[in-house]
Design a protein around this motif. Structure first.
Motif, PDB file in Angstrom:
ATOM      1  N   LYS A  55      -2.978  -0.933  -0.308  1.00 46.35           N
ATOM      2  CA  LYS A  55      -4.006  -1.929  -0.655  1.00 46.35           C
ATOM      3  C   LYS A  55      -3.516  -2.758  -1.830  1.00 46.35           C
ATOM      4  O   LYS A  55      -2.895  -2.233  -2.760  1.00 46.35           O
ATOM      5  CB  LYS A  55      -5.319  -1.235  -1.042  1.00 46.35           C
ATOM      6  CG  LYS A  55      -6.035  -0.554   0.090  1.00 46.35           C
ATOM      7  CD  LYS A  55      -7.337   0.085  -0.421  1.00 46.35           C
ATOM      8  CE  LYS A  55      -8.057   0.851   0.652  1.00 46.35           C
ATOM      9  NZ  LYS A  55      -9.282   1.488   0.121  1.00 46.35           N
ATOM     10  N   LYS A  56      -3.834  -4.062  -1.792  1.00 43.44           N
ATOM     11  CA  LYS A  56      -3.399  -4.999  -2.845  1.00 43.44           C
ATOM     12  C   LYS A  56      -3.659  -4.462  -4.244  1.00 43.44           C
ATOM     13  O   LYS A  56      -2.782  -4.499  -5.105  1.00 43.44           O
ATOM     14  CB  LYS A  56      -4.127  -6.340  -2.699  1.00 43.44           C
ATOM     15  CG  LYS A  56      -3.490  -7.267  -1.686  1.00 43.44           C
ATOM     16  CD  LYS A  56      -2.623  -8.319  -2.358  1.00 43.44           C
ATOM     17  CE  LYS A  56      -2.205  -9.419  -1.433  1.00 43.44           C
ATOM     18  NZ  LYS A  56      -1.150  -9.097  -0.512  1.00 43.44           N
ATOM     19  N   ILE A 100      -8.569   1.403   6.571  1.00 41.24           N
ATOM     20  CA  ILE A 100      -7.461   1.010   5.689  1.00 41.24           C
ATOM     21  C   ILE A 100      -6.413   0.209   6.461  1.00 41.24           C
ATOM     22  O   ILE A 100      -5.797  -0.699   5.901  1.00 41.24           O
ATOM     23  CB  ILE A 100      -6.827   2.217   4.950  1.00 41.24           C
ATOM     24  CG1 ILE A 100      -5.893   1.680   3.853  1.00 41.24           C
ATOM     25  CG2 ILE A 100      -6.126   3.165   5.898  1.00 41.24           C
ATOM     26  CD1 ILE A 100      -5.449   2.693   2.853  1.00 41.24           C
ATOM     27  N   SER A 101      -6.240   0.493   7.745  1.00 43.17           N
ATOM     28  CA  SER A 101      -5.286  -0.265   8.564  1.00 43.17           C
ATOM     29  C   SER A 101      -5.694  -1.731   8.649  1.00 43.17           C
ATOM     30  O   SER A 101      -4.879  -2.625   8.421  1.00 43.17           O
ATOM     31  CB  SER A 101      -5.200   0.326   9.976  1.00 43.17           C
ATOM     32  OG  SER A 101      -4.705   1.643   9.943  1.00 43.17           O
ATOM     33  N   VAL A 102      -6.953  -1.962   8.972  1.00 41.63           N
ATOM     34  CA  VAL A 102      -7.457  -3.329   9.099  1.00 41.63           C
ATOM     35  C   VAL A 102      -7.400  -4.041   7.751  1.00 41.63           C
ATOM     36  O   VAL A 102      -6.920  -5.173   7.643  1.00 41.63           O
ATOM     37  CB  VAL A 102      -8.895  -3.333   9.675  1.00 41.63           C
ATOM     38  CG1 VAL A 102      -9.536  -4.710   9.561  1.00 41.63           C
ATOM     39  CG2 VAL A 102      -8.876  -2.861  11.133  1.00 41.63           C
ATOM     40  N   GLU A 103      -7.854  -3.355   6.695  1.00 46.92           N
ATOM     41  CA  GLU A 103      -7.886  -3.964   5.355  1.00 46.92           C
ATOM     42  C   GLU A 103      -6.492  -4.352   4.876  1.00 46.92           C
ATOM     43  O   GLU A 103      -6.257  -5.488   4.459  1.00 46.92           O
ATOM     44  CB  GLU A 103      -8.529  -2.995   4.352  1.00 46.92           C
ATOM     45  CG  GLU A 103      -8.607  -3.551   2.953  1.00 46.92           C
ATOM     46  CD  GLU A 103      -9.223  -2.582   1.946  1.00 46.92           C
ATOM     47  OE1 GLU A 103      -8.988  -2.778   0.734  1.00 46.92           O
ATOM     48  OE2 GLU A 103      -9.931  -1.638   2.353  1.00 46.92           O
ATOM     49  N   THR A 104      -5.543  -3.440   4.970  1.00 52.21           N
ATOM     50  CA  THR A 104      -4.208  -3.721   4.434  1.00 52.21           C
ATOM     51  C   THR A 104      -3.453  -4.717   5.310  1.00 52.21           C
ATOM     52  O   THR A 104      -2.697  -5.538   4.785  1.00 52.21           O
ATOM     53  CB  THR A 104      -3.378  -2.430   4.257  1.00 52.21           C
ATOM     54  OG1 THR A 104      -3.319  -1.731   5.508  1.00 52.21           O
ATOM     55  CG2 THR A 104      -3.966  -1.530   3.188  1.00 52.21           C
ATOM     56  N   VAL A 128      -8.217   6.639  -1.317  1.00 48.28           N
ATOM     57  CA  VAL A 128      -7.168   6.275  -0.363  1.00 48.28           C
ATOM     58  C   VAL A 128      -6.679   4.876  -0.725  1.00 48.28           C
ATOM     59  O   VAL A 128      -7.438   3.918  -0.750  1.00 48.28           O
ATOM     60  CB  VAL A 128      -7.670   6.309   1.098  1.00 48.28           C
ATOM     61  CG1 VAL A 128      -6.580   5.812   2.043  1.00 48.28           C
ATOM     62  CG2 VAL A 128      -8.066   7.720   1.495  1.00 48.28           C
ATOM     63  N   ALA A 129      -5.396   4.801  -1.053  1.00 52.24           N
ATOM     64  CA  ALA A 129      -4.820   3.550  -1.556  1.00 52.24           C
ATOM     65  C   ALA A 129      -3.820   2.941  -0.575  1.00 52.24           C
ATOM     66  O   ALA A 129      -3.482   1.774  -0.678  1.00 52.24           O
ATOM     67  CB  ALA A 129      -4.138   3.811  -2.898  1.00 52.24           C
ATOM     68  N   GLY A 130      -3.333   3.746   0.359  1.00 48.80           N
ATOM     69  CA  GLY A 130      -2.347   3.264   1.310  1.00 48.80           C
ATOM     70  C   GLY A 130      -2.070   4.322   2.351  1.00 48.80           C
ATOM     71  O   GLY A 130      -2.652   5.410   2.320  1.00 48.80           O
ATOM     72  N   TYR A 131      -1.185   3.981   3.284  1.00 47.77           N
ATOM     73  CA  TYR A 131      -0.830   4.966   4.304  1.00 47.77           C
ATOM     74  C   TYR A 131       0.559   4.696   4.875  1.00 47.77           C
ATOM     75  O   TYR A 131       1.129   3.629   4.700  1.00 47.77           O
ATOM     76  CB  TYR A 131      -1.887   5.026   5.412  1.00 47.77           C
ATOM     77  CG  TYR A 131      -1.837   3.904   6.426  1.00 47.77           C
ATOM     78  CD1 TYR A 131      -1.295   4.107   7.686  1.00 47.77           C
ATOM     79  CD2 TYR A 131      -2.350   2.647   6.130  1.00 47.77           C
ATOM     80  CE1 TYR A 131      -1.256   3.090   8.632  1.00 47.77           C
ATOM     81  CE2 TYR A 131      -2.318   1.620   7.068  1.00 47.77           C
ATOM     82  CZ  TYR A 131      -1.763   1.853   8.315  1.00 47.77           C
ATOM     83  OH  TYR A 131      -1.725   0.839   9.243  1.00 47.77           O
TER      84      TYR A 131
END
Length: 172
Positions: free
Chosen positions: A99-100, A19-23, A70-73
């Motif tokens: 995430k967008k 999620i870190s890389v994606e966001t 998981v949508a964000g952090y």
């Protein structure tokens, strides 16, 4: 629609890396060269680096879930884990990413509230963060939440120096 927040553990390191890389890519890819983005991603989101941060008792990560996905952090730091020496009375919000496809659902708000909750738990008087000077949406969001610019510092995207505005909110 359900939203909830869960503290991350070492077992979450791979999902945290994803999620870190994606966001980060979703947020900054358009305005930066692939070389600089990739250099940053390799350094900041290396699995061993994330595991080291997860194991640091002065840093905490939280996942935000939207309908069980998981949508964000969020990442918060206290004491010597802060990226700037802001003292014992401060908590740093180092990262809030959503995430967008989950933006505009209030998740950023929930994550910021969680950061403030952690700050209050630790009896911190201030909460602060660095936000890229060109990220107008984020700056407007934080201003709306009562943050004010109190300084600036360098942020390195690979080896390219950029400026992050330091925004601070005093907690009551």
């Amino acid at each position: 629609m359900t939203m909830n927040i869960k503290k991350c553990t070492l077992e979450d390191s791979r999902e945290l890396q994803q999620i870190s890389v994606e966001t980060f890519n979703e947020t900054f890819k358009e305005q930066n060269s692939p070389e600089q983005i990739n250099a940053y991603l390799e350094r900041a989101f290396d699995l061993k680096q994330l595991e080291k941060e997860l194991a640091n008792c002065s840093s905490q990560f939280f996942f935000a879930y939207f309908n069980h996905e998981v949508a964000g952090y969020l990442k918060v730091n206290t004491d010597n884990a802060q990226s700037e020496a802001m003292g014992d009375e401060s908590l740093e919000v180092e990262r809030i990413y959503v995430k967008k496809k989950f933006q505009k659902h209030g998740l950023g708000n929930h994550l910021l509230n969680k950061a403030m909750e952690v700050a209050m738990e630790y009896k911190k008087k201030k909460i602060w963060l660095g936000v890229w000077e060109e990220n107008e949406n984020a700056i407007a969001f934080y201003q709306k939440k009562g943050f004010a610019q109190t300084g600036a510092h360098s942020f390195y995207m690979g080896d390219e120096e950029q400026v992050d505005l330091i925004m601070t909110k005093t907690l009551i």
